[in-house]
Design an enzyme around this catalytic site. Structure first.
Site, PDB file in Angstrom:
ATOM      1  N   HIS A  58       4.431  30.097  44.316  1.00 14.95           N
ATOM      2  CA  HIS A  58       3.489  31.570  43.261  1.00 14.95           C
ATOM      3  C   HIS A  58       2.541  31.628  43.676  1.00 14.95           C
ATOM      4  CE1 HIS A  58       6.791  33.748  42.767  1.00 14.95           C
ATOM      5  NE2 HIS A  58       7.990  32.763  42.061  1.00 14.95           N
ATOM      6  N   HIS A  86      12.850  27.984  45.226  1.00 22.78           N
ATOM      7  CA  HIS A  86      13.883  28.420  43.448  1.00 22.78           C
ATOM      8  C   HIS A  86      15.246  28.010  44.310  1.00 22.78           C
ATOM      9  CE1 HIS A  86      10.239  29.873  41.450  1.00 22.78           C
ATOM     10  NE2 HIS A  86       9.899  30.562  42.607  1.00 22.78           N
ATOM     11  N   CYS A 117      14.566  23.421  45.651  1.00 18.42           N
ATOM     12  CA  CYS A 117      14.436  21.916  45.357  1.00 18.42           C
ATOM     13  C   CYS A 117      15.067  21.193  44.574  1.00 18.42           C
ATOM     14  CB  CYS A 117      13.064  22.000  44.140  1.00 18.42           C
ATOM     15  SG  CYS A 117      13.684  20.698  42.698  1.00 18.42           S
ATOM     16  N   HIS A 172      14.531  36.145  37.125  1.00 20.28           N
ATOM     17  CA  HIS A 172      14.254  35.174  38.700  1.00 20.28           C
ATOM     18  C   HIS A 172      14.702  34.497  39.097  1.00 20.28           C
ATOM     19  CE1 HIS A 172      11.570  31.130  38.803  1.00 20.28           C
ATOM     20  NE2 HIS A 172      11.144  31.753  38.627  1.00 20.28           N
ATOM     21  N   GLU A 231      15.144  31.809  41.200  1.00 20.94           N
ATOM     22  CA  GLU A 231      16.037  30.765  40.503  1.00 20.94           C
ATOM     23  C   GLU A 231      17.224  30.708  39.839  1.00 20.94           C
ATOM     24  OE1 GLU A 231      14.270  27.231  39.134  1.00 20.94           O
ATOM     25  OE2 GLU A 231      16.088  27.245  38.337  1.00 20.94           O
ATOM     26  N   CYS A 250      13.693  20.539  34.548  1.00 24.17           N
ATOM     27  CA  CYS A 250      12.959  19.606  35.265  1.00 24.17           C
ATOM     28  C   CYS A 250      11.732  19.465  34.480  1.00 24.17           C
ATOM     29  CB  CYS A 250      12.416  20.498  36.091  1.00 24.17           C
ATOM     30  SG  CYS A 250      11.224  20.416  37.506  1.00 24.17           S
ATOM     31  N   SER A 279       1.671  33.052  39.709  1.00 26.56           N
ATOM     32  CA  SER A 279       2.941  32.565  38.528  1.00 26.56           C
ATOM     33  C   SER A 279       3.152  32.213  37.655  1.00 26.56           C
ATOM     34  CB  SER A 279       2.592  31.028  39.555  1.00 26.56           C
ATOM     35  OG  SER A 279       2.657  29.745  38.180  1.00 26.56           O
ATOM     36  N   ASN A 293       4.507  30.115  34.944  1.00 24.43           N
ATOM     37  CA  ASN A 293       4.283  28.934  35.054  1.00 24.43           C
ATOM     38  C   ASN A 293       2.906  28.981  34.820  1.00 24.43           C
ATOM     39  OD1 ASN A 293       6.461  27.911  34.801  1.00 24.43           O
ATOM     40  ND2 ASN A 293       6.427  26.851  37.530  1.00 24.43           N
TER      41      ASN A 293
HETATM   42  S1  SF4 Z   1       9.368  23.208  38.939  1.00 22.85           S
HETATM   43 FE1  SF4 Z   1      10.692  21.071  39.162  1.00 22.85          FE
HETATM   44  S2  SF4 Z   1      12.729  22.524  39.795  1.00 22.85           S
HETATM   45 FE2  SF4 Z   1      10.343  24.167  40.369  1.00 22.85          FE
HETATM   46  S3  SF4 Z   1      10.097  22.924  42.358  1.00 22.85           S
HETATM   47 FE3  SF4 Z   1       8.684  21.718  40.597  1.00 22.85          FE
HETATM   48  S4  SF4 Z   1       9.786  19.969  40.830  1.00 22.85           S
HETATM   49 FE4  SF4 Z   1      11.811  21.758  41.747  1.00 22.85          FE
END
Ligand code: SF4
Length: 688
Positions: free
Chosen positions: A44, A77, A99, A127, A129, A193, A221, A223
């Site tokens: 993202h 994801h 991942c 989401h 994921e 994570c 994103s 995050n």
């Molecule tokens: S945040 Fe964690 S789970 Fe997501 S891609 Fe990065 S390492 Fe993998």
């Protein structure tokens, strides 16, 4: 104004791996002449997506958008197994960028479903994921995103609770507590994570001590948005930027006391780097690296979410350190040679402009284009926008550090005398550093001509340092003194009374000879030089002669060593009877004359006596009437007494014997000779 860069910022391990895989896949597809697609945007971040597009990675939203036989990337994801099946059915070449953390989550829910145990997946329902993970669960899978949603769950006796990898740890704790109240046999596996949480925790800590924050990352994103909101809730002067040019020009002026910079896990290195460099340029900041936080856990391939990823910390640090160019004078950086001409060498150090090294500041003379070299930043801007670099400074610094280490350890340094100056000598020491040796420190004795040391190699000991002026004062005298003390101590260790050792005769005195025993001198007293009387030591020894001596006595306190030379020489009275058998005739010289006779030296240390009655064929009144000192005479050995060290000799009998062998000769008017009564011979000279 200090500007602090979050230590953990930018790509997490999972995103980095996905980006690398995507670039490699795009190149592979290019070679094969097929197209490369990513199922959804790989990460993202519009900048990263743009960069991937340039590499040939085209985002698509559904499998059907990819032509058959093309290549498809499954993003970090992850996707449901059904999606993978679809890809295979369409004949797509799959390159999996899922991942490792997410893949581990897939396995957990898959295994749980096989056992028939319901799964409660905590995360955002829409989401990718979460959708993909739910697809791996073969049994019932309930998705909740907040504690309030627990009420909507059907009654369950047992269940397994897992979470989206980027879920908030604090919310997770609350939800798990509530689930435990409701489900008697609840199993919990925390699959969060640590990368996201860790970045958030550090950004929040940074926001607390900053007057302003810059969060770098894509607005799309989730995050990054969460990171931005978390920082802004603590530090109202927080801005979110995707590119460096989005930083308002007045930002520094407004918030000029302390600025923090953080980035989400999907922010590319170059975006982050751009922002940091921009800040660097804006105020020549002296950036600080934030305090090292607790070790972070990042995923490993095929690792379980609970497993620690040993490379987590290293990856993040290396990423930032390797890509964020923060240069300041005195900093050592590695760069690639991009220009060589007669005057200078250009080096790409990853900064916005290349660095230049004047030829005089180059140490490696034969660098080639493309070589990686270590350089030191002299000036960030030489006035024309170039970074001034030096290799020589690095060499000088290392040499200085090496010298300081030797100074600390009291080690000697190698030097060559260069120039006699007022009050001492200038010497070049290791690494080309200059040192001053005061005249009083040149030798153990006063040195009249200092220039005798010019060009001479020597060992020195650093005795004083001026760190500011980079000056060294050194001593040669201390080296000599210490070496000779060590040599002396070692020599004394080996010495013991009665031992026979080898030494070199160094000097004479009236009373004896001094012998160097390898660091210490011993004395051979003149009486210990020979068994016979010695007038001067040079009668027996020569200067620099190697001799074997016997250690007669050692006085360690007064450092006196008494040596004997004669003790190792044969005694003259040994086998005396064999050397001078009775009846033998010898020719020797008269050495002393006494009223009772004359002493004849048979060999050094051995004299024989010719009694007055034996001095001539006829009777004489005085010895001096027929003999003088130094006169050679023929004598016959009459008797040898080794015990008493006496040898009786006779000139008369020697003459008579000779006469017997010649024609008889009549001596007119001479009465027959009567044997004179032998007088008691005095004691021969003392043996010693
Ligand atoms: S945040 Fe964690 S789970 Fe997501 S891609 Fe990065 S390492 Fe993998």
């Amino acid at each position: 104004m200090p500007c602090t860069v979050a230590r953990y910022a930018g790509y997490c391990a999972g995103v980095r791996k996905a980006m690398e895989t995507a670039v490699a896949a795009a190149r592979e597809a290019g070679k094969k002449g097929i197209q490369c697609f990513s199922l959804g945007e790989l990460i993202h971040n519009p900048e990263a997506v743009k960069a991937l597009r340039n590499e040939g990675v085209i985002p698509i939203h559904q499998v059907e958008d990819a032509p058959k036989g093309s290549m498809v990337l499954l993003r970090s994801h992850g996707v449901a197994p059904q999606v993978e099946e679809q890809c295979r059915a369409r004949g797509l070449i799959i390159r999996d960028c899922t991942c490792a953390f997410v893949r581990a989550l897939h396995k957990i829910v898959h295994d749980c479903g096989e056992k028939g145990m319901p799964v409660i997946l905590v995360g955002e329902r829409d989401h990718p994921e979460v959708r993909g993970t739910a697809g791996w669960c073969q049994g019932p899978c309930h998705i909740i995103n907040a504690a309030e949603e627990i009420e909507s769950l059907p009654p369950m006796e047992e269940a397994l609770a897992v979470s989206q990898t980027t879920f908030s740890p604090s919310q997770w704790e609350v939800i798990v507590a509530r689930l435990r109240e409701r489900i008697p046999r609840l199993q919990v596996q925390c699959t969060i994570c640590p990368a996201t949480h860790q970045r958030q925790a550090e950004a929040i800590a940074l926001a607390k001590k900053s007057d302003a924050m810059i969060v770098v990352g894509g607005r799309s994103s989730a995050n990054t948005r969460k990171l931005f909101e978390a920082c802004r809730s603590i530090c109202p002067n927080t801005i979110l930027v995707e590119r460096a040019e989005e930083i308002p020009p007045h930002f520094i002026n407004i918030h000029a006391s302390h600025i923090g910079i953080a980035a989400g896990a999907s922010t590319p290195d170059w975006s982050f780097k751009e922002v940091v460099t921009r800040m660097n340029d804006m105020e020549h900041i002296d950036q600080e690296i934030n305090q090292e936080p607790a070790a972070v856990e990042e995923p490993k391939e095929e690792a379980q979410p609970q497993q620690e990823a040993a490379d987590g910390q290293a990856l993040t640090m290396e990423d930032i350190e390797a890509t964020v160019v923060r240069i300041r004078p005195g900093q050592t950086v590695t760069g690639k040679v991009v220009l060589i001409n007669d005057d200078e060498v250009g080096v790409d150090i990853g900064y916005k402009s290349d660095g230049l090294i004047k030829r005089a500041d180059m140490v490696e003379k034969d660098v080639k284009l493309g070589d990686e070299i270590e350089v030191e930043v002299v000036k960030v801007n030489d006035g024309e926008g170039n970074v001034l670099l030096s290799q020589r400074n690095i060499v000088n610094r290392k040499a200085w550090e090496a010298l300081m280490a030797k100074f600390e350890n009291q080690e000697y340094i190698d030097a060559v005398g260069k120039e006699a100056v007022k009050g001492g000598l200038l010497a070049t020491v290791e690494g080309g550093v200059r040192a001053f040796v005061p005249a009083s420190q040149l030798a153990q004795r006063y040195v009249e001509k200092i220039d005798q040391f010019v060009g001479q190699k020597m060992k020195l000991k650093i005795i004083d340092v001026d760190q500011q002026k980079k000056r060294i004062v050194a001593s040669r005298r201390q080296v000599i003194e210490e070496e000779s003390a060590a040599k002396k101590a070692a020599a004394w260790e080996k010495l013991e009374e009665g031992a026979v050792v080898t030494g070199i005769v160094r000097r004479f005195a009236e009373f004896g000879a001094f012998v160097d025993l390898g660091g210490v001198d011993g004395l051979i007293h003149i009486t210990d030089l020979a068994w016979s009387r010695v007038g001067h030591p040079s009668d027996v020894l020569k200067i620099n002669q190697e001799v074997q001596v016997k250690i007669l006595s050692l006085d360690r306190e007064r450092e006196r060593i008494q040596l004997g030379y004669k003790q190792l020489q044969p005694k003259p009275w040994d086998n005396i009877e064999e050397k001078y058998p009775v009846g033998s005739i010898l020719e020797r010289k008269v050495v002393r004359i006494r009223p009772f006779g004359a002493f004849i030296e048979l060999e050094p240390g051995v004299d024989g006596l010719v009694h007055i009655s034996q001095c001539a064929l006829t009777r004489i009144a005085k010895v001096e009437d027929v003999l003088t000192v130094g006169q050679p005479v023929r004598v016959k050995v009459l008797a040898v007494d080794p015990e008493a060290k006496r040898i009786s000799l006779s000139i008369r009998e020697a003459l008579a014997d000779e006469a017997m062998t010649e024609e008889p000769m009549e001596i007119p008017g001479e009465a027959p000779v009567e044997e004179a009564p032998a007088e008691e011979a005095p004691e021969a000279p003392a043996e010693e």
